[in-house]
Scaffold this motif. Sequence first.
Motif, PDB file in Angstrom:
ATOM      1  N   LYS A 196       0.927  -1.172   0.110  1.00  0.00           N
ATOM      2  CA  LYS A 196      -0.004   0.009   0.008  1.00  0.00           C
ATOM      3  C   LYS A 196       1.039   1.327  -0.150  1.00  0.00           C
ATOM      4  CE  LYS A 196      -4.582  -0.289   2.061  1.00  0.00           C
ATOM      5  NZ  LYS A 196      -5.430  -1.243   0.924  1.00  0.00           N
ATOM      6  N   TYR A 201      -0.987   4.386  -6.153  1.00  0.00           N
ATOM      7  CA  TYR A 201      -2.601   5.091  -6.349  1.00  0.00           C
ATOM      8  C   TYR A 201      -2.349   6.321  -6.993  1.00  0.00           C
ATOM      9  CZ  TYR A 201      -3.162   1.501  -2.561  1.00  0.00           C
ATOM     10  OH  TYR A 201      -3.255   0.338  -2.308  1.00  0.00           O
ATOM     11  N   THR A 302     -11.658  -3.096   2.753  1.00  0.00           N
ATOM     12  CA  THR A 302     -11.955  -2.458   4.219  1.00  0.00           C
ATOM     13  C   THR A 302     -13.147  -1.522   4.081  1.00  0.00           C
ATOM     14  OG1 THR A 302     -10.099  -3.065   5.194  1.00  0.00           O
ATOM     15  CG2 THR A 302     -11.360  -1.499   6.122  1.00  0.00           C
TER      16      THR A 302
HETATM   17  C1  LIG Z   1      -6.319  -1.542   0.628  1.00  0.00           C
HETATM   18  C2  LIG Z   1      -6.619  -2.292  -0.872  1.00  0.00           C
HETATM   19  C3  LIG Z   1      -7.308  -3.542  -0.875  1.00  0.00           C
HETATM   20  C4  LIG Z   1      -8.145  -4.064   0.135  1.00  0.00           C
HETATM   21  O1  LIG Z   1      -7.283  -4.340   1.306  1.00  0.00           O
HETATM   22  P1  LIG Z   1      -8.142  -4.840   2.408  1.00  0.00           P
HETATM   23  O2  LIG Z   1      -7.039  -5.302   3.486  1.00  0.00           O
HETATM   24  O3  LIG Z   1      -9.266  -5.838   2.222  1.00  0.00           O
HETATM   25  O4  LIG Z   1      -8.830  -3.534   2.966  1.00  0.00           O
HETATM   26  C5  LIG Z   1      -7.315  -4.144  -2.252  1.00  0.00           C
HETATM   27  N1  LIG Z   1      -6.689  -3.495  -3.263  1.00  0.00           N
HETATM   28  C6  LIG Z   1      -5.877  -2.378  -3.265  1.00  0.00           C
HETATM   29  C7  LIG Z   1      -5.207  -1.735  -4.162  1.00  0.00           C
HETATM   30  C8  LIG Z   1      -5.906  -1.880  -1.927  1.00  0.00           C
HETATM   31  O5  LIG Z   1      -5.150  -0.812  -1.839  1.00  0.00           O
END
Ligand SMILES: *Cc1c(COP(=O)(O)O)cnc(C)c1O
Length: 356
Positions: A196, A201, A302
């Motif tokens: 992340k 993004y 989430t």
């Molecule tokens: C955060 C995110 C998810 C989902 O992750 P969770 O842990 O289920 O919230 C899926 N794909 C991307 C690109 C993300 O940034």
Amino acid sequence: MSKFTFIPADKHKAKQTDTSKLGFGKLFTDYMLTARYTQGEGWHDMRIEPYGPFAMDPASMVFHYGQEMFEGLKAYRAADGRTLLFRPLDNFKRMNQSGERMAMAQLDPELMLEGLVELIRREEAWIPIGEGTSLYIRPTMIATDAALGVHASKTYLFFIILSPVGAYYANGFNPIKIYVEDEYVRAVRGGTGFTKCGGNYAASILAGNVAESKGYTQVLWLDGVERKYVEEVGAMNMFFVIDGELVTPPLRGSILPGITRDSVIKLAEHMGYRVTQRLISIQEVYDAHAAGKLDEAFGTGTAAVISPVGELNWDGNIITINDMKNGPIAVALYERLTGIQYGRLDDPFGWVYEVK
Ligand SMILES: *Cc1c(COP(=O)(O)O)cnc(C)c1O
């Protein structure tokens, strides 16, 4: 004695009591957690302090080379008043996986969870009451060395901010329309797709704008090499229900290992569904639709938990899934998962963490 020094705020913000006006990630609470890292010294100056701006050197590495990563989880208010987190340690562990790839400092997941629990305890009154609402938690780490030149920073700032949020999609739990992106790519194996990190993004925004201008809420990414296999959506992992079986792309380094994805796999199996993690091409999705075997499609993350997908547009070919209605499997998984998260249903997997 707390390991986190508490610095009281002189004033507190007025809370938005109308949860329909909360939106997502627009309001922030009175306090934040901050911690500093220095190579050779480890984490220090750990605080819970009033929410507010940072003074930063313009040469800070995060501004130039983007050494940054974040997490996202939620605190839920149960009907009986308890404050619940969902698999919070997994978020801090995933942050360390992101951090390793980004050559950033490692956290002590237990210590940061301890800090988060202290922060939430102070901010409990900010957790909205009502189905679909929660306190969104955003842990973040940035590189703070003030020096130009691409190398790993020796100092980092870690912080956690909190935002009371309403239901993720303004129009409620309804199928969304998704644009299949066949020009831009999000990630490739060997890159940072499984982290992340902010850069992932930033690189996705242009495609999101194009999709939005065509009337689509989100982009479905295809693999970065052949633009053939389904990867994931903006901040959600993807599931297809084909002939009664749940199919989701495997974790090969280019998609985010979602905690909701993992929970849905375990729950669906527990509920008696067959779940397969395998490569699935967008052509296969369209072929299944043409054969009348594409029962449902949904995203997991989430923020939205489960988001049914009612329409796909791949290079101008539009398909409607389950008549643009919520599918029974998506609804059942949503009910079950949110039931566990809000403490309404029993938690056979021990996922819920109560803040006491
Ligand atoms: C955060 C995110 C998810 C989902 O992750 P969770 O842990 O289920 O919230 C899926 N794909 C991307 C690109 C993300 O940034």
